[in-house]
Structures are given as structure tokens and as C-alpha cells.
Design a protein around this motif. Sequence first.
Motif, PDB file in Angstrom:
ATOM      1  N   TRP A 107     -90.988   9.816 -15.947  1.00 10.97           N
ATOM      2  CA  TRP A 107     -91.446  10.887 -15.040  1.00 10.97           C
ATOM      3  C   TRP A 107     -92.814  10.506 -14.477  1.00 10.97           C
ATOM      4  CZ3 TRP A 107     -89.596  15.163 -12.789  1.00 10.97           C
ATOM      5  CH2 TRP A 107     -90.494  16.115 -12.287  1.00 10.97           C
ATOM      6  N   ASN A 108     -92.866  10.216 -13.186  1.00 10.60           N
ATOM      7  CA  ASN A 108     -94.115   9.829 -12.528  1.00 10.60           C
ATOM      8  C   ASN A 108     -94.467  10.865 -11.463  1.00 10.60           C
ATOM      9  OD1 ASN A 108     -94.254   7.380 -14.008  1.00 10.60           O
ATOM     10  ND2 ASN A 108     -92.882   6.395 -12.523  1.00 10.60           N
ATOM     11  N   VAL A 109     -95.729  11.282 -11.449  1.00 10.83           N
ATOM     12  CA  VAL A 109     -96.196  12.265 -10.471  1.00 10.83           C
ATOM     13  C   VAL A 109     -97.413  11.703  -9.746  1.00 10.83           C
ATOM     14  CG1 VAL A 109     -97.125  14.575 -10.129  1.00 10.83           C
ATOM     15  CG2 VAL A 109     -95.337  14.195 -11.839  1.00 10.83           C
ATOM     16  N   GLU A 110     -97.365  11.743  -8.411  1.00 10.10           N
ATOM     17  CA  GLU A 110     -98.474  11.286  -7.577  1.00 10.10           C
ATOM     18  C   GLU A 110     -98.853  12.428  -6.641  1.00 10.10           C
ATOM     19  OE1 GLU A 110     -97.155   7.820  -5.551  1.00 10.10           O
ATOM     20  OE2 GLU A 110     -96.582   6.738  -7.381  1.00 10.10           O
ATOM     21  N   GLU A 140     -98.617  18.473   8.457  1.00 14.02           N
ATOM     22  CA  GLU A 140     -97.448  18.730   7.616  1.00 14.02           C
ATOM     23  C   GLU A 140     -97.765  18.518   6.136  1.00 14.02           C
ATOM     24  OE1 GLU A 140     -93.703  17.549  10.542  1.00 14.02           O
ATOM     25  OE2 GLU A 140     -94.681  15.974   9.356  1.00 14.02           O
ATOM     26  N   PHE A 141     -97.043  19.276   5.323  1.00 14.62           N
ATOM     27  CA  PHE A 141     -97.096  19.150   3.870  1.00 14.62           C
ATOM     28  C   PHE A 141     -95.835  18.423   3.405  1.00 14.62           C
ATOM     29  CE2 PHE A 141     -95.692  20.816  -0.239  1.00 14.62           C
ATOM     30  CZ  PHE A 141     -96.791  20.558  -1.041  1.00 14.62           C
ATOM     31  N   HIS A 142     -95.990  17.424   2.539  1.00 16.50           N
ATOM     32  CA  HIS A 142     -94.870  16.588   2.114  1.00 16.50           C
ATOM     33  C   HIS A 142     -94.673  16.699   0.605  1.00 16.50           C
ATOM     34  CE1 HIS A 142     -94.649  14.323   5.987  1.00 16.50           C
ATOM     35  NE2 HIS A 142     -95.935  14.690   6.029  1.00 16.50           N
ATOM     36  N   PHE A 143     -93.420  16.906   0.193  1.00 11.89           N
ATOM     37  CA  PHE A 143     -93.055  16.927  -1.220  1.00 11.89           C
ATOM     38  C   PHE A 143     -91.851  15.996  -1.357  1.00 11.89           C
ATOM     39  CE2 PHE A 143     -90.820  18.373  -4.956  1.00 11.89           C
ATOM     40  CZ  PHE A 143     -91.819  18.715  -5.860  1.00 11.89           C
ATOM     41  N   ILE A 144     -92.024  14.874  -2.079  1.00 11.06           N
ATOM     42  CA  ILE A 144     -90.992  13.836  -2.149  1.00 11.06           C
ATOM     43  C   ILE A 144     -90.525  13.699  -3.585  1.00 11.06           C
ATOM     44  CG2 ILE A 144     -90.475  11.397  -1.749  1.00 11.06           C
ATOM     45  CD1 ILE A 144     -92.712  11.404   0.349  1.00 11.06           C
ATOM     46  N   VAL A 145     -89.198  13.642  -3.759  1.00  9.95           N
ATOM     47  CA  VAL A 145     -88.585  13.402  -5.060  1.00  9.95           C
ATOM     48  C   VAL A 145     -87.679  12.189  -4.916  1.00  9.95           C
ATOM     49  CG1 VAL A 145     -87.132  14.302  -6.913  1.00  9.95           C
ATOM     50  CG2 VAL A 145     -88.661  15.843  -5.671  1.00  9.95           C
ATOM     51  N   ALA A 146     -88.005  11.103  -5.670  1.00 10.16           N
ATOM     52  CA  ALA A 146     -87.201   9.880  -5.627  1.00 10.16           C
ATOM     53  C   ALA A 146     -86.644   9.615  -7.020  1.00 10.16           C
ATOM     54  CB  ALA A 146     -88.035   8.700  -5.145  1.00 10.16           C
ATOM     55  N   ASP A 147     -85.377   9.222  -7.103  1.00  7.48           N
ATOM     56  CA  ASP A 147     -84.754   8.959  -8.401  1.00  7.48           C
ATOM     57  C   ASP A 147     -84.041   7.614  -8.363  1.00  7.48           C
ATOM     58  OD1 ASP A 147     -81.857   9.264  -7.659  1.00  7.48           O
ATOM     59  OD2 ASP A 147     -82.473  11.326  -7.233  1.00  7.48           O
ATOM     60  N   SER A 190     -80.155   8.253 -18.514  1.00  9.89           N
ATOM     61  CA  SER A 190     -81.216   8.105 -19.509  1.00  9.89           C
ATOM     62  C   SER A 190     -81.885   6.746 -19.314  1.00  9.89           C
ATOM     63  CB  SER A 190     -80.622   8.222 -20.917  1.00  9.89           C
ATOM     64  OG  SER A 190     -81.626   8.043 -21.881  1.00  9.89           O
ATOM     65  N   GLY A 191     -83.225   6.763 -19.322  1.00  4.78           N
ATOM     66  CA  GLY A 191     -83.967   5.540 -19.064  1.00  4.78           C
ATOM     67  C   GLY A 191     -84.283   5.338 -17.601  1.00  4.78           C
ATOM     68  N   GLY A 192     -83.719   6.175 -16.732  1.00  5.91           N
ATOM     69  CA  GLY A 192     -83.989   6.069 -15.302  1.00  5.91           C
ATOM     70  C   GLY A 192     -85.362   6.594 -14.942  1.00  5.91           C
ATOM     71  N   LYS A 193     -85.683   6.514 -13.651  1.00  7.37           N
ATOM     72  CA  LYS A 193     -87.031   6.836 -13.209  1.00  7.37           C
ATOM     73  C   LYS A 193     -86.977   7.915 -12.134  1.00  7.37           C
ATOM     74  CE  LYS A 193     -91.163   4.682 -11.201  1.00  7.37           C
ATOM     75  NZ  LYS A 193     -91.752   3.406 -10.704  1.00  7.37           N
ATOM     76  N   ILE A 194     -87.871   8.888 -12.281  1.00  9.70           N
ATOM     77  CA  ILE A 194     -88.021   9.945 -11.275  1.00  9.70           C
ATOM     78  C   ILE A 194     -89.486   9.988 -10.854  1.00  9.70           C
ATOM     79  CG2 ILE A 194     -87.859  12.417 -10.797  1.00  9.70           C
ATOM     80  CD1 ILE A 194     -85.625  12.563 -12.865  1.00  9.70           C
ATOM     81  N   THR A 195     -89.707   9.930  -9.545  1.00 11.09           N
ATOM     82  CA  THR A 195     -91.068   9.933  -9.012  1.00 11.09           C
ATOM     83  C   THR A 195     -91.234  11.114  -8.070  1.00 11.09           C
ATOM     84  OG1 THR A 195     -91.209   7.525  -9.148  1.00 11.09           O
ATOM     85  CG2 THR A 195     -92.790   8.647  -7.687  1.00 11.09           C
ATOM     86  N   VAL A 196     -92.319  11.872  -8.265  1.00 11.97           N
ATOM     87  CA  VAL A 196     -92.646  13.011  -7.413  1.00 11.97           C
ATOM     88  C   VAL A 196     -93.966  12.707  -6.708  1.00 11.97           C
ATOM     89  CG1 VAL A 196     -93.157  15.468  -7.299  1.00 11.97           C
ATOM     90  CG2 VAL A 196     -91.431  14.623  -8.913  1.00 11.97           C
ATOM     91  N   GLN A 197     -93.950  12.814  -5.374  1.00 11.93           N
ATOM     92  CA  GLN A 197     -95.157  12.601  -4.577  1.00 11.93           C
ATOM     93  C   GLN A 197     -95.462  13.867  -3.786  1.00 11.93           C
ATOM     94  OE1 GLN A 197     -93.529   8.957  -2.601  1.00 11.93           O
ATOM     95  NE2 GLN A 197     -95.519   8.074  -3.145  1.00 11.93           N
TER      96      GLN A 197
END
Length: 476
Positions: A342-345, A391-398, A377-384
Motif C-alpha cells: 500500500w503506497n500513498v503519495e 483540477e483536483f486529481h485522485f489516482i488509484v493504480a493496482d 496477495s503480494g500485489g501493489k496498490i498506489t494512491v496519488q
Amino acid sequence: MNRLRFRLLLLSIAPLVIILPVVIFASSSLLRSQIILNNLLNDYSRQALLASELLANRPDVWQNRRLAQDVLMRMAEIIPTRLLLFDPQGELIASSNSGDTLLIGTRFEFPSTNNAFSQGNIVLAQVGNDEGLLTPVRDSLNNLQGYIFLSTPFAEFTRRTTALVWILLLTGGAGLVLGIFLALGFTQDLERPIKRLSHAAYSLALGITPPQSIPEEGPQELRLLARAFNAFLERLQTLETSRKRLLANLVHELGTPLSALISAVQALRSGATNDAALRDDLLQGMDQELNRLRRLTDELAHLHDQAFGTFELHTQTINTSEWIAGFLAPWAQAAREKHQQWNVEIASVLPALNVDPDRLAQALGNIIHNAIRYTPSGGKITVQVFADGSEFHFIVADSGPGISPDEQSLIFEPFQRGSTAQRFPQGIGLGLTIARDLIHAHGGRIEIESSPGRGSRFEVILPLRTSNWNSEAQVE
């Protein structure tokens, strides 16, 4: 007369029925009496008066038939018509037509010149089969010397005018009949697609026959109407398929947690409360199943609001940085429970947002929930999270299975899920639909980048006002 065909037919032929006879009779009357006939009558009247004046100064003509014949032939060169000369008793003494030789000496009966129709006592007379103008010839003492007769084409003109009237009537009648047949053809072409469309709509409303699309034919407006009906029918069929799928999913979605809850309750009633560890596990499982039921009822409530137009937002200005931190905390815990990275930027400076925080949390939560669900399980999720000038940006990458280009346009439709989601049967296919509708309600949009085997990237973009930057929140 209540049928559309008859009304269109009446509308087509009414001008012909009313106007055509008026035009025919007005034209014939105008030709006969107002224009040509009057002009001819005036011309021949002047010629008759001229001939009468010429003969009035020649008393010798009435005494010598040969001289009368010569004078009449010379006059015929000036007046190009048949001229007849009669004595006062009506006896023919000369003619400009050589075919009248045998008639010389024949007496004719004339109408009285007292009933004259113009100056000079000129009257219409019938000499044999010929119609013309009869003019008395008088000397300077007003003594009657004889008559001169000018043959006129009035009778021929009358016959031709009558023939013209009949021609107009026949052609007008033929045109009227042809117009009726053409109007019938045109009205049938108009009525046929309208009747087909009305029958199809009526059958669809009553459920008499299975709904079927109708051919697009006829004028452009009717083709457009048929195309709209076919699109409406296709939409109904899609909704019917979705309804059946929804019922099947509801049975499954409600049955699974209810079965688990029933089993847990039975276990607790059977003495599981005596084992503290088992009791806690059962209560935790019940809590999870109840949360699952709550999400299901939330989705159904949103579906109801969307269908009946009661969807509303209750907006307020929020400190975006603090709200994002609190919003992401439980999702970070859910990802760690599935052993996902779980990564958050988050940008250090974020503008305040004027949004409905509950609805926005629901929309963003559905996107994150999908990412956690489909990432192994073991995968990666990134939230930016960041903002630019407008504009306001909310990005979810998996790093999940990804979505094919063909399916990317369908995943936002109700009850639709990608083929890779078939291995994950939970849900009724409304999560992304709800997210899209809520983001659209805030004036924003959702963009997706994905390919099979390479994961997915969802980006939520919300518009910003300049004033939003006046209330900045700094994340330390």
C-alpha cells in the motif's frame, strides 16, 4: 374520417377539388366574354361600319349586280372575311365568296335592326349556316338601300371555346383522379410506418407479443422515429437482461451472508459463547457479513435514487488534506490484511474542496475497494493525490489482472463486470456505476488506463475554483 390516411388524403385533394373547377370555369369565361370575344366583336363592328359607309356613297351598286360584285371583291381585299350584299327585301345580290354564286337571288329573313347592340344598328344575324354581323346601308337621306353581312368566326370561336372547356374539364378531372391516386400512395407510405410503430408500441406496452425492432423506412422524420423506437426497445431489452441479472445476483449476495449469519447464530446458541476465542471469531465474521449487507443496501439505495431522480448532494467545504488522511486509513488496513503493498503519495499542499464528503467517500471508496478486491496477495496498490491550477486529481493504480479495451466502456454500466472479475463473484456490478454518477454529480470525471495482465489505473478529476486555494491545508 378519424383515420390519419383519410385526413392526409383530404388535405392533399381538397385544394384540387376546390381550386381546379374554379380555375377552369373562370378561364373559359374570361376567354369567351372578357378578352377575345370582346376584342373580335369590336374589330368586326368597326369593319362593318366602314363597309356600310363605303357603300352608302355608291347608289349605283344597288342597281347593278355585276358592279356590286366587283365592289364587294375589292372590299374583301381590305376586309379579309366573307362579305354578302343584300337588297332591302333581303335578296342576296353579291358575295365575295365564289362559292355563293348559286345563292345569288335567294331571299333571307333578317332580324329587326331596331334591336341593335352597337352604333350603326349592327346586329348579329344567321345567314344559312354562317353567323356574322348584319349592317343596314342608308343614304344621306337615311333611306335604306340594303344590307351588308360580314361573316365572323364567333360560332367557330364558341365551338373552340366549348371544346377548350371540355379539354380543361377532362384534363382537370384526369389530374384530379391522378392526384387522388398519388395522394393515396403517399398517405399509405406515411401511414404504413406510423401504423407499424403504433402497433409495435401497443404490443410492447401490453406484452402481447415479444418486442421486435421495426424497419426504418419512409420519410426522414419517420425513419428517425423508428430509429428512436428501436433504440428505446434495445434499451428496454438491456434493462430486462440487467433486471434478471440483478435478481440472480441479489439472491446470491443476500443468501451468502444470511447463511453465514444463521450458522453463526446457531453456533452461538449451541454454546459457542463458552469459548471466548470462537465467540470472537464468530462475532467478527458476523460483523463482516453485516458490513457486506450494508454495502449491498447502499448500492440498491443509490440505484433507486438514480431511477427515480431523487439523487442529491449536500456539499460543504472540507480541509482536503485532513479528510484524505482519515479516509485512506481504513483502506490501508484492508490492503495490509490481504498482504498487499500500500503506497500513498499525497501532495504537500491541497486546496479546500466544496463537496459532499460522504458521497465523495463512497465514490472513491468503491474505486479503492475494486483495486483491493482484484489485486492478488503480494500485489501493489498506489494512491496519488494532488492538484494543479484548475483540477483536483485522485489516482488509484493496482497490479491486478487489468481490463481489456473492449470491456473498459462497459464497466461503468449497471450490473456489468469484466471477464477477469468472474473469478471474484462478490458484488452486483454497481460499484463503478455509483462512483461514476457521484463524480459526475460533483462536476468531475473518471478516466481509466488498463490492459490485461498489467493492472489498472483509475483517475478521478474534480474541477477547482480559484477560491478553493484560499483555504490551503498543509500536510506535515
